[in-house]
Write an enzyme that holds these catalytic residues in place. Sequence first.
Site, PDB file in Angstrom:
ATOM      1  N   GLY A  32     -15.559   3.602   3.541  1.00  0.00           N
ATOM      2  CA  GLY A  32     -14.391   4.354   3.097  1.00  0.00           C
ATOM      3  C   GLY A  32     -13.665   3.753   1.910  1.00  0.00           C
ATOM      4  N   ASN A  80     -12.882  -2.896   2.500  1.00  0.00           N
ATOM      5  CA  ASN A  80     -13.858  -1.816   2.631  1.00  0.00           C
ATOM      6  C   ASN A  80     -14.773  -1.858   1.421  1.00  0.00           C
ATOM      7  OD1 ASN A  80     -12.739  -0.704   5.037  1.00  0.00           O
ATOM      8  ND2 ASN A  80     -11.094   0.201   3.827  1.00  0.00           N
ATOM      9  N   ASP A 123       0.844  -1.188   0.000  1.00  0.00           N
ATOM     10  CA  ASP A 123       0.000   0.000   0.000  1.00  0.00           C
ATOM     11  C   ASP A 123       0.884   1.245   0.000  1.00  0.00           C
ATOM     12  OD1 ASP A 123      -3.219   0.540   0.960  1.00  0.00           O
ATOM     13  OD2 ASP A 123      -1.812   2.209   1.082  1.00  0.00           O
ATOM     14  N   HIS A 145     -10.376  -5.255  -3.146  1.00  0.00           N
ATOM     15  CA  HIS A 145      -9.023  -5.396  -2.599  1.00  0.00           C
ATOM     16  C   HIS A 145      -9.107  -5.761  -1.132  1.00  0.00           C
ATOM     17  CE1 HIS A 145     -10.181  -1.117  -2.467  1.00  0.00           C
ATOM     18  NE2 HIS A 145      -9.506  -1.026  -1.330  1.00  0.00           N
ATOM     19  N   THR A 185     -12.148   3.643  -1.450  1.00  0.00           N
ATOM     20  CA  THR A 185     -11.730   4.725  -2.354  1.00  0.00           C
ATOM     21  C   THR A 185     -11.373   4.221  -3.746  1.00  0.00           C
ATOM     22  OG1 THR A 185      -9.446   4.564  -1.556  1.00  0.00           O
ATOM     23  CG2 THR A 185     -10.886   6.181  -0.469  1.00  0.00           C
ATOM     24  N   HIS A 193      -6.941  -5.556   2.274  1.00  0.00           N
ATOM     25  CA  HIS A 193      -5.801  -5.024   3.003  1.00  0.00           C
ATOM     26  C   HIS A 193      -5.283  -6.121   3.927  1.00  0.00           C
ATOM     27  CE1 HIS A 193      -6.832  -0.644   2.280  1.00  0.00           C
ATOM     28  NE2 HIS A 193      -8.025  -1.177   2.100  1.00  0.00           N
ATOM     29  N   HIS A 241     -12.178  -1.375  -7.049  1.00  0.00           N
ATOM     30  CA  HIS A 241     -11.702  -2.673  -7.531  1.00  0.00           C
ATOM     31  C   HIS A 241     -11.457  -3.482  -6.257  1.00  0.00           C
ATOM     32  CE1 HIS A 241      -9.014  -5.111 -10.492  1.00  0.00           C
ATOM     33  NE2 HIS A 241      -8.937  -5.739  -9.318  1.00  0.00           N
TER      34      HIS A 241
HETATM   35  P1  AMP Z   1      -9.686   1.615   0.320  1.00  0.00           P
HETATM   36  O1  AMP Z   1      -9.664   2.965   0.977  1.00  0.00           O
HETATM   37  O2  AMP Z   1     -10.127   0.498   1.193  1.00  0.00           O
HETATM   38  O3  AMP Z   1     -10.444   1.655  -0.998  1.00  0.00           O
HETATM   39  O4  AMP Z   1      -8.181   1.270  -0.007  1.00  0.00           O
HETATM   40  C1  AMP Z   1      -7.490   1.800  -1.096  1.00  0.00           C
HETATM   41  C2  AMP Z   1      -6.042   1.729  -0.745  1.00  0.00           C
HETATM   42  O5  AMP Z   1      -5.279   1.891  -1.932  1.00  0.00           O
HETATM   43  C3  AMP Z   1      -5.566   2.829   0.225  1.00  0.00           C
HETATM   44  O6  AMP Z   1      -5.039   2.227   1.411  1.00  0.00           O
HETATM   45  C4  AMP Z   1      -4.487   3.574  -0.569  1.00  0.00           C
HETATM   46  O7  AMP Z   1      -3.403   3.984   0.225  1.00  0.00           O
HETATM   47  C5  AMP Z   1      -4.090   2.540  -1.611  1.00  0.00           C
HETATM   48  N1  AMP Z   1      -3.549   3.076  -2.851  1.00  0.00           N
HETATM   49  C6  AMP Z   1      -4.067   4.055  -3.621  1.00  0.00           C
HETATM   50  N2  AMP Z   1      -3.319   4.259  -4.701  1.00  0.00           N
HETATM   51  C7  AMP Z   1      -2.278   3.377  -4.624  1.00  0.00           C
HETATM   52  C8  AMP Z   1      -1.141   3.098  -5.439  1.00  0.00           C
HETATM   53  N3  AMP Z   1      -0.906   3.748  -6.591  1.00  0.00           N
HETATM   54  N4  AMP Z   1      -0.279   2.139  -5.030  1.00  0.00           N
HETATM   55  C9  AMP Z   1      -0.503   1.474  -3.865  1.00  0.00           C
HETATM   56  N5  AMP Z   1      -1.558   1.680  -3.067  1.00  0.00           N
HETATM   57  C10 AMP Z   1      -2.428   2.628  -3.430  1.00  0.00           C
HETATM   58 ZN    ZN Z   2     -10.189  -2.730 -11.897  1.00  0.00          ZN
END
Ligand code: AMP
Ligand code: ZN
Length: 115
Positions: free
Chosen positions: A91, A85, A29, A98, A93, A100, A96
Amino acid sequence: MDCLFCKIIAGEIPSTKVYEDEYCYAFKDINPIAPIHWLFIPKTHISGASAVTAENADVVGRIFTAIAKVTAEAGITSGFRVITNCGEDAGQTVPHLHFHVLAGQPMGWSAESGV
Ligand code: AMP
Ligand code: ZN
């Protein structure tokens, strides 16, 4: 597709790879909230946990299999946390799916704080 994580999988946006197989990709991350903070994502675009169906759910098991393997290989023996999330209140963001993976410190638990 205009999706940040699809672009990371395609190599169009750089990432620090942790693991990759036929089904999933894992990377660090960019804004870690724990000493170890990795993201595991399916190589197929699924918008989030609410879009998991009987047809595409196989990859979720593949991802958890990868998480078990990678954490063990990294020597994480004192525990780790897996979070996904989904939607605005949680939250999310990046639309796609994912997971954590957080590790490297004791973690409390509340709806407000992942760590
Ligand atoms: P969420 O808020 O659960 O959607 O998690 C999205 C995560 O993606 C956040 O923890 C961000 O720090 C991470 N993130 C966003 N852009 C990138 C990137 N280019 N490389 C690695 N992590 C990223
Ligand atoms: Zn995607």
